[in-house]
Design a protein around this motif. Structure first.
Motif: not given
Length: 580
Positions: A254-279
């Motif tokens: 919700l407070l994001g910026y930059g290309a993080a959203y695109e990077a997480t959606h356009e990859c083949d493999l997403l590694l979630l490291l130490g995050t309990d990101f709720p959204y």
């Protein structure tokens, strides 16, 4: 030689576990414990004006040190006031021991004056919550509570009737070792090998990092270089992973910026490291996802996983990195870095255009100047609401600064009391409370705690005379704003009347000098900055599902995603892209 009381034994065990302060408000059922603190050389009583502030202060101290901190409340209403701050500490995984003193033991269950049942009330916000009904029981119960708080990361509550606290303690049978630090957790070889295969099979890998990457910056960078992965982060991961990061693509959510959203959606493999990101609306559902977390209950509760790995991030990456093949292509990484820089370049003017003339003052301009003027090792405590936006986008981490907030529990009024705990831990370190007028006024009484103890906390008050985030949420729902306006006093004058330094700023050209003067002041200071109530924020990617959960407006936009000094880092990272 007189025998020690249960209260004296209680305080001594806390001291042996590393507790140096007990935050609270005195009361009759607490008297034996408070008196034991008075006579103990290693533990200080910190008198706050509201028990909620005591719990927030203890939680902040625990987050900064990683060790045990403690707070206390008297029977009934006294310990009930602790509960909101304890929820925050528990959800932040801060090791806090809370003493909930109780009515006389013989009166429990009779509807006695101020009777509650804290052994039941605090169970949801603690790993361990027990009533001590017998002096012989106390040492083991307290040690168990300490080990739960430290070992599992969170809150333990000990319920102690005042009369039991005043009784003589049984003779000690010898000292007991206590858990004072958490171990490293390494995944098994089978999980490491499975994760390595997933990484090798993917052409485009993205890392998304949370607070579990604390202490793993070097390992994350080394792994990102090996697999040419863009690195995004959640808000709680920002301070640990954004600095010195040539693979940074910003923040999602919700407070994001930059290309993080695109990077997480356009990859083949997403590694979630130490995050309990709720959204989960911001997370993809059509790419492979692997998650690494030291808390197994976090694994898979936000996204459907292709692989769950139980282990802390640093140890996992130390094992994983040598086992994965080096990827030669930077095409995906360079594409995301370019998108990130373009996203930041396109909006940076939002907070620099005509700022010397715009009144009320752009809050993002204030945050940008604050970032430049604050110390390189400052501790920032951040109020929930729009201040989270300004902190997320404008505060620049560097590996030495710390950022504490109610980022998981989302409570108002957290910043000022958390600053108390941070400053008592180190009076020589700069502590800045980024407060909103709504949050500050809710627990404003504890500004007097700063004065009473001479704590040099600097309160930077973003004063837009409204509950800004709530107002935006109403707009999203098609509702007229109602009940969100604050009729505020001159907060700087109140600070001065309380015996602190106070200054009110209404023109942008005075922002920098006001902050410098406050930072030079040796004691507590408040800078009351009148900011634009129309400053809104917008996430980097909007879908219909997000609208109901975030404040979007077709009205006047002051902020379009500005990000302060981060644009310079993005430009710098672009230099790493090989040129043909």
């Amino acid at each position: 030689m007189p025998k020690e009381t249960v209260a004296e034994q209680f305080v001594d065990i806390l001291a042996r576990a590393g507790v140096r302060r007990l935050y609270g408000v005195v009361g009759d059922s607490l008297n034996p414990v408070v008196d034991a603190v008075r006579r103990h050389a290693a533990v200080d009583w910190v008198q706050v004006r509201h028990e909620e502030a005591a719990a927030f202060a203890a939680g902040a101290e625990a987050q900064l040190t990683g060790g045990l901190a403690a707070c206390a409340g008297s029977c009934g209403p006294g310990n009930l006031h602790l509960i909101n701050g304890l929820y925050d500490a528990h959800r932040s995984m801060a090791p806090v021991l809370a003493l909930a003193s109780h009515i006389p033991s013989g009166e429990i269950g009779t509807g006695f004056f101020q009777e509650t049942h804290p052994d039941q009330l605090f169970r949801e916000c603690s790993h361990y919550c027990e009533l001590v009904s017998n002096p012989r029981q106390m040492p083991r119960v307290l040690r168990t509570g300490i080990q739960n708080a430290v070992g599992r990361g969170g809150v333990s509550v000990i319920v102690l009737p005042g009369d039991v606290a005043g009784e003589q303690a049984p003779a000690r049978s010898g000292e007991h070792a206590l858990v004072t630090a958490r171990p490293s957790v390494r995944p098994g070889d089978a999980e490491i090998d499975a994760l390595a295969r997933m990484v090798d099979e993917a052409r485009k890998v993205t890392l998304f990092c949370g607070s579990g990457t604390a202490g793993a910056h070097e390992e994350v960078m080394r792994f990102a270089e090996r697999v040419k992965a863009p690195v995004g982060h959640a808000l709680r991961g920002k301070e640990w992973i954004q600095y010195d990061n040539p693979y940074d693509v910003g923040m999602s959510g919700l407070l994001g910026y930059g290309a993080a959203y695109e990077a997480t959606h356009e990859c083949d493999l997403l590694l979630l490291l130490g995050t309990d990101f709720p959204y989960n609306a911001f997370l993809p559902d059509d790419v492979k996802i692997a998650q690494v977390d030291v808390r197994p209950e976090h694994l898979g509760r936000r996204s459907a996983l292709d692989l769950a790995v139980w282990g802390d991030v640093r140890e996992t990456l130390r094992c994983l990195t040598p086992r994965v093949q080096v990827k030669s292509s930077r095409k995906f990484l360079d594409k995301m870095l370019a998108k990130h820089a373009d996203a930041l370049e396109g909006v940076v003017k939002a907070y620099t255009r005509k700022v010397e003339k715009h009144t009320p003052i752009h809050p993002e301009y204030v945050a940008s100047v604050l970032d430049e003027e604050a110390a390189d090792d400052a501790v920032f405590t951040i109020d929930t609401g729009m201040n989270n936006v300004w902190a997320a986008r404008y505060l620049t981490p560097n590996g030495r600064r710390r950022v504490i907030g109610s980022f998981t529990h989302g409570s108002m009024a957290n910043a000022l009391p958390q600053a108390i705990g941070a400053q008592l831990l180190d009076r020589g370190r700069q502590v800045v409370s980024m407060s909103g007028d709504g949050g500050f006024s809710m627990l404003m009484g504890d500004f007097l705690t700063l004065v009473q103890y001479g704590l040099p906390v600097k309160v930077v008050l973003f004063n837009n005379s409204s509950l800004g985030m709530v107002e935006l949420e109403m707009m999203v729902g098609g509702l007229p704003s109602y009940g969100t306006a604050n009729h505020n006093p001159d907060f700087a004058a109140i600070a001065g009347a309380a015996g602190a330094y106070g200054v009110r700023v209404e023109k942008p050209k005075h922002v920098r000098s006001a902050l410098r003067d406050a930072f030079r002041h040796k004691g507590p200071a408040l800078v009351d900055i009148v900011t634009d109530p129309n400053a809104l924020s917008i996430p980097p990617k909007i879908t219909a599902d997000m609208v109901s959960g975030f404040a979007l407006s077709a009205g006047r936009m002051v902020l379009e995603g500005g990000v302060g000094r981060m644009v310079r880092m993005a430009r710098s990272n672009l230099r790493n892209i090989p040129r043909p």
